[in-house]
Design a protein around this motif. Structure first.
Motif, PDB file in Angstrom:
ATOM      1  N   LYS A   1       0.828  -1.207   0.000  1.00  0.00           N
ATOM      2  CA  LYS A   1       0.000   0.000   0.000  1.00  0.00           C
ATOM      3  C   LYS A   1       0.863   1.258   0.000  1.00  0.00           C
ATOM      4  CE  LYS A   1      -4.008  -2.044   2.208  1.00  0.00           C
ATOM      5  NZ  LYS A   1      -4.926  -2.006   3.349  1.00  0.00           N
ATOM      6  N   GLY A  17       2.516   1.508  -3.416  1.00  0.00           N
ATOM      7  CA  GLY A  17       1.526   1.925  -4.413  1.00  0.00           C
ATOM      8  C   GLY A  17       1.169   3.391  -4.280  1.00  0.00           C
ATOM      9  N   LEU A  18       1.065   3.870  -3.039  1.00  0.00           N
ATOM     10  CA  LEU A  18       0.782   5.291  -2.815  1.00  0.00           C
ATOM     11  C   LEU A  18       1.940   6.151  -3.303  1.00  0.00           C
ATOM     12  CD1 LEU A  18      -1.010   7.509  -1.635  1.00  0.00           C
ATOM     13  CD2 LEU A  18       0.139   7.123   0.561  1.00  0.00           C
ATOM     14  N   ARG A  69       4.079   5.392  -5.632  1.00  0.00           N
ATOM     15  CA  ARG A  69       4.079   5.338  -7.098  1.00  0.00           C
ATOM     16  C   ARG A  69       3.022   6.278  -7.667  1.00  0.00           C
ATOM     17  NH1 ARG A  69       4.800   0.453  -7.600  1.00  0.00           N
ATOM     18  NH2 ARG A  69       2.705  -0.253  -7.134  1.00  0.00           N
ATOM     19  N   ALA A  70       1.827   6.260  -7.090  1.00  0.00           N
ATOM     20  CA  ALA A  70       0.768   7.155  -7.561  1.00  0.00           C
ATOM     21  C   ALA A  70       1.164   8.615  -7.373  1.00  0.00           C
ATOM     22  CB  ALA A  70      -0.537   6.858  -6.823  1.00  0.00           C
ATOM     23  N   LEU A  71       1.796   8.916  -6.255  1.00  0.00           N
ATOM     24  CA  LEU A  71       2.206  10.303  -5.998  1.00  0.00           C
ATOM     25  C   LEU A  71       3.276  10.775  -6.968  1.00  0.00           C
ATOM     26  CD1 LEU A  71       2.246  10.445  -2.090  1.00  0.00           C
ATOM     27  CD2 LEU A  71       0.644  11.569  -3.655  1.00  0.00           C
ATOM     28  N   VAL A  73       3.795   9.714 -10.007  1.00  0.00           N
ATOM     29  CA  VAL A  73       3.194   9.865 -11.341  1.00  0.00           C
ATOM     30  C   VAL A  73       2.394  11.173 -11.406  1.00  0.00           C
ATOM     31  CG1 VAL A  73       1.470   8.923 -12.936  1.00  0.00           C
ATOM     32  CG2 VAL A  73       3.155   7.410 -11.891  1.00  0.00           C
ATOM     33  N   ILE A  74       1.609  11.439 -10.378  1.00  0.00           N
ATOM     34  CA  ILE A  74       0.821  12.677 -10.350  1.00  0.00           C
ATOM     35  C   ILE A  74       1.744  13.892 -10.311  1.00  0.00           C
ATOM     36  CG2 ILE A  74      -0.767  14.047  -8.931  1.00  0.00           C
ATOM     37  CD1 ILE A  74      -2.086  11.334  -8.154  1.00  0.00           C
ATOM     38  N   ALA A 103       8.636   3.653  -3.606  1.00  0.00           N
ATOM     39  CA  ALA A 103       7.801   2.792  -4.453  1.00  0.00           C
ATOM     40  C   ALA A 103       8.525   1.508  -4.821  1.00  0.00           C
ATOM     41  CB  ALA A 103       7.382   3.540  -5.717  1.00  0.00           C
TER      42      ALA A 103
END
Length: 125
Positions: free
Chosen positions: A4, A7-8, A10-12, A14-15, A41
């Motif tokens: 988790k 994944g968070l 990685r999402a951050l 990318v954003i 990540a």
């Protein structure tokens, strides 16, 4: 839990890679934040995704250069690719370090006799 957090992160990254290409974020060191988020990540990167991550790190500058020729948004798309490269490179670095550590530890355990003992072959007379 680690998946988790990875994944968070990685999402951050990318954003942040996309937003930083279109908006000036003078209040933070964006490349440093992207690499640190990538390093976090990488803790959750699966070993079967490592080759894809390495190829992505190599390919993103070429993709960015190609997209740079698009009128009006080419420079921003090139920046997105460069920013993504920083995040993916950080993730790959962590995953590679974990892979090398596991490989070395497996070799050392084999040398120290910590592995499973092999059954001797049956003697034939």
């Amino acid at each position: 839990m680690l998946n988790k957090i990875g994944g968070l992160a990685r999402a951050l990254y990318v954003i942040l890679a996309i937003v930083a290409a279109f908006v000036a974020l003078d209040m933070m060191n964006v490349p440093l934040v992207l690499v640190v988020l990538g390093l976090v990540a990488g803790l959750a990167m699966q070993s079967d995704k490592m080759v894809l991550a390495a190829v992505t790190v190599v390919a993103l500058p070429m993709v960015g250069t190609a997209l740079g020729h698009i009128p009006a948004v080419g420079a921003q798309l090139t920046a997105v690719c460069g920013n993504l490269q920083l995040g993916v490179a950080g993730a790959f670095a962590t995953a590679l370090a974990i892979f090398l550590y596991q490989t070395i530890m497996a070799c050392l355990m084999g040398l120290a006799g910590g592995g499973t003992a092999a059954t001797p072959a049956a003697a034939t007379h």
